[in-house]
Design a protein around this motif. Structure first.
Motif, PDB file in Angstrom:
ATOM      1  N   HIS A  20       0.766  -1.306  -0.154  1.00  9.59           N
ATOM      2  CA  HIS A  20      -0.060   0.244  -0.030  1.00  9.59           C
ATOM      3  C   HIS A  20       0.947   1.230   0.081  1.00  9.59           C
ATOM      4  N   LEU A  21       0.267   2.319  -0.507  1.00 11.90           N
ATOM      5  CA  LEU A  21       0.838   3.647  -0.595  1.00 11.90           C
ATOM      6  C   LEU A  21       0.485   4.772   0.500  1.00 11.90           C
ATOM      7  N   PRO A  22       1.318   5.914   0.282  1.00 11.77           N
ATOM      8  CA  PRO A  22       1.630   6.594   1.397  1.00 11.77           C
ATOM      9  C   PRO A  22       0.401   7.037   2.233  1.00 11.77           C
ATOM     10  N   SER A  23       0.429   7.404   3.149  1.00 13.94           N
ATOM     11  CA  SER A  23      -0.482   8.158   4.181  1.00 13.94           C
ATOM     12  C   SER A  23       0.068   9.333   4.687  1.00 13.94           C
ATOM     13  N   GLU A  24      -0.902  10.248   5.303  1.00 12.68           N
ATOM     14  CA  GLU A  24      -0.663  11.706   5.631  1.00 12.68           C
ATOM     15  C   GLU A  24      -0.299  11.603   7.124  1.00 12.68           C
ATOM     16  N   GLU A  25       0.104  10.509   7.637  1.00 10.86           N
ATOM     17  CA  GLU A  25       0.395  10.475   9.109  1.00 10.86           C
ATOM     18  C   GLU A  25       1.662  11.448   9.351  1.00 10.86           C
ATOM     19  N   ARG A  26       1.608  11.822  10.451  1.00  8.11           N
ATOM     20  CA  ARG A  26       2.873  12.846  10.909  1.00  8.11           C
ATOM     21  C   ARG A  26       3.317  12.637  12.447  1.00  8.11           C
ATOM     22  N   ARG A  27       4.653  13.140  12.719  1.00 11.39           N
ATOM     23  CA  ARG A  27       4.849  13.118  14.059  1.00 11.39           C
ATOM     24  C   ARG A  27       4.113  13.935  15.082  1.00 11.39           C
ATOM     25  N   ARG A  28       3.118  13.626  15.944  1.00  9.89           N
ATOM     26  CA  ARG A  28       2.932  14.550  16.680  1.00  9.89           C
ATOM     27  C   ARG A  28       2.338  13.784  18.053  1.00  9.89           C
ATOM     28  N   PHE A  29       3.056  12.929  18.306  1.00  8.33           N
ATOM     29  CA  PHE A  29       2.694  11.731  19.498  1.00  8.33           C
ATOM     30  C   PHE A  29       2.642  12.720  20.532  1.00  8.33           C
ATOM     31  N   LEU A  30       3.513  13.650  21.022  1.00  7.35           N
ATOM     32  CA  LEU A  30       3.477  14.042  22.299  1.00  7.35           C
ATOM     33  C   LEU A  30       2.249  15.244  22.490  1.00  7.35           C
ATOM     34  N   CYS A 166       9.885   7.374   6.768  1.00  8.81           N
ATOM     35  CA  CYS A 166       8.838   6.931   7.777  1.00  8.81           C
ATOM     36  C   CYS A 166       9.034   7.168   9.131  1.00  8.81           C
ATOM     37  N   MET A 167       9.938   8.117   9.362  1.00 11.57           N
ATOM     38  CA  MET A 167      10.111   8.885  10.749  1.00 11.57           C
ATOM     39  C   MET A 167       9.003   9.829  10.689  1.00 11.57           C
ATOM     40  N   GLU A 168       8.769  10.678   9.460  1.00 10.61           N
ATOM     41  CA  GLU A 168       7.843  11.654   9.512  1.00 10.61           C
ATOM     42  C   GLU A 168       6.206  10.918   9.620  1.00 10.61           C
ATOM     43  N   ALA A 169       6.114   9.849   8.765  1.00 12.12           N
ATOM     44  CA  ALA A 169       4.972   9.230   9.139  1.00 12.12           C
ATOM     45  C   ALA A 169       4.379   8.526  10.240  1.00 12.12           C
ATOM     46  N   CYS A 170       5.554   8.253  11.079  1.00 12.20           N
ATOM     47  CA  CYS A 170       5.173   7.284  12.311  1.00 12.20           C
ATOM     48  C   CYS A 170       4.537   8.114  13.278  1.00 12.20           C
ATOM     49  N   PRO A 171       3.338   7.800  13.682  1.00 11.72           N
ATOM     50  CA  PRO A 171       2.282   8.401  14.710  1.00 11.72           C
ATOM     51  C   PRO A 171       2.998   8.676  15.941  1.00 11.72           C
ATOM     52  N   TYR A 172       3.943   7.714  16.312  1.00  9.44           N
ATOM     53  CA  TYR A 172       4.425   7.641  17.678  1.00  9.44           C
ATOM     54  C   TYR A 172       5.735   8.046  17.908  1.00  9.44           C
ATOM     55  N   ASN A 173       6.300   8.732  16.775  1.00 10.68           N
ATOM     56  CA  ASN A 173       7.803   9.311  16.727  1.00 10.68           C
ATOM     57  C   ASN A 173       8.860   8.157  17.477  1.00 10.68           C
ATOM     58  N   ALA A 174       8.835   6.590  16.779  1.00 14.42           N
ATOM     59  CA  ALA A 174       9.379   5.640  17.492  1.00 14.42           C
ATOM     60  C   ALA A 174      10.680   5.150  16.821  1.00 14.42           C
ATOM     61  N   ARG A 175      11.104   6.049  15.630  1.00 10.68           N
ATOM     62  CA  ARG A 175      12.399   5.840  15.112  1.00 10.68           C
ATOM     63  C   ARG A 175      13.317   6.824  15.105  1.00 10.68           C
ATOM     64  N   TYR A 176      14.456   6.297  14.962  1.00 11.58           N
ATOM     65  CA  TYR A 176      15.647   7.281  14.625  1.00 11.58           C
ATOM     66  C   TYR A 176      16.750   7.079  13.763  1.00 11.58           C
ATOM     67  N   PHE A 177      17.457   7.864  13.330  1.00 11.36           N
ATOM     68  CA  PHE A 177      18.472   7.532  12.155  1.00 11.36           C
ATOM     69  C   PHE A 177      19.776   7.144  12.939  1.00 11.36           C
ATOM     70  N   ASN A 178      20.017   5.856  12.607  1.00  8.40           N
ATOM     71  CA  ASN A 178      21.347   5.409  13.326  1.00  8.40           C
ATOM     72  C   ASN A 178      22.369   5.610  12.374  1.00  8.40           C
ATOM     73  N   GLU A 179      23.224   6.554  13.101  1.00 14.32           N
ATOM     74  CA  GLU A 179      24.562   6.859  12.178  1.00 14.32           C
ATOM     75  C   GLU A 179      25.415   5.904  11.578  1.00 14.32           C
ATOM     76  N   GLU A 180      25.606   4.988  12.599  1.00 14.18           N
ATOM     77  CA  GLU A 180      26.601   3.731  12.207  1.00 14.18           C
ATOM     78  C   GLU A 180      25.958   2.996  11.064  1.00 14.18           C
ATOM     79  N   LYS A 181      24.714   2.448  11.188  1.00 18.99           N
ATOM     80  CA  LYS A 181      24.276   1.743  10.122  1.00 18.99           C
ATOM     81  C   LYS A 181      23.678   2.546   9.082  1.00 18.99           C
TER      82      LYS A 181
END
Length: 254
Positions: A20-30, A166-181
């Protein structure tokens, strides 16, 4: 939402897949805070241990309604959390989480109980492994996907291009960018580090001294998560139900 409707919502969970394709969800959890979706059962009190099968005349029907086997889920008893952070430490050690990142976290909020009086509540958070995951929908390379057997939302680091959509789409702000990976990282219920090796609990659940994190199979009537979520007397809620992501992480008290 009444329990009957909540049960229908649970039964309606479907295997979302990755097409499936994009959704409008954004990081606004708090900003959104907590919204209650579960509600009390009416009538007399029942012993869950002794009468759960009586409450659910056909638990097999509920079991069959879940799209994954096992259908991994977590219930968090937030009033038991004392912010000792052993869950965070265990997660970081087990999954090699760098100091700037996180796979699970503990939020804090002050609740007014009287004029000039507050109580502090600690709220563990992590990836909700949604049944309709916006992160999966928006990923242009399908680097993030739901495991076809367990429903766990997993990252394929080799496919990730670090676009952070995906970070922008996650409703729960549950992702981060891993510099090493050089890729996005997130909780995967310790799928690679523990579950696939025969462990029954995630590192955070195993490390919690207060029994805050209840992990198990939501499709198994014998599991604690199943019995907690389907207990009509227990208030169970999810974060941001309005996002429509149908998370597999639930919250309760007591």
């Amino acid at each position: 939402m009444g329990f009957k409707k909540f049960s229908s919502w649970l039964e309606a969970l479907q295997n979302e897949g990755t097409e499936h394709l994009p959704s409008e969800e954004r990081r606004r959890f708090l900003k959104m805070g907590f919204l209650v979706t579960g509600v009390f059962a009416s009538g007399s009190l029942l012993s869950l241990v002794s009468k759960v099968n009586k409450v659910y005349g056909a638990p097999e029907v509920y079991r069959r309604s879940y799209p994954y086997r096992p259908h991994y889920s977590m219930v968090l008893k937030i009033d038991q959390c004392v912010d000792c952070e052993r869950c965070k430490e265990a997660c970081a050690k087990t999954n090699h989480v760098p100091s700037y990142g996180w796979r699970t976290n503990i939020l804090e909020r002050r609740i007014p109980v009287a004029p000039d009086e507050y109580v502090t509540e600690f709220i563990p958070v992590l990836c909700n492994h949604c049944n309709v995951p916006p992160c999966v929908r928006v990923c242009p390379t399908k680097a993030t996907y739901k495991d076809k057997k367990t429903g766990i939302v997993i990252m394929n680091y080799k496919k990730c291009i670090g676009c952070k959509t995906c970070m922008e789409a996650c409703p729960y702000n549950a992702r981060y960018f891993n510099e090493e990976k050089r890729a996005i990282d997130k909780c995967n219920f310790c799928y690679d580090t523990r579950l696939s090796k025969g462990e029954k609990l995630t590192a955070c659940a195993a490390a919690c001294p207060a029994g805050v994190r209840i992990f198990g199979d939501l499709s198994n009537p014998e599991s604690q998560v199943y019995q907690m979520v389907h207990n009509p007397e227990r208030v169970v809620w999810v974060l941001r139900p309005g996002a429509g992501a149908k998370p597999n992480v639930f919250y309760t008290k007591g």
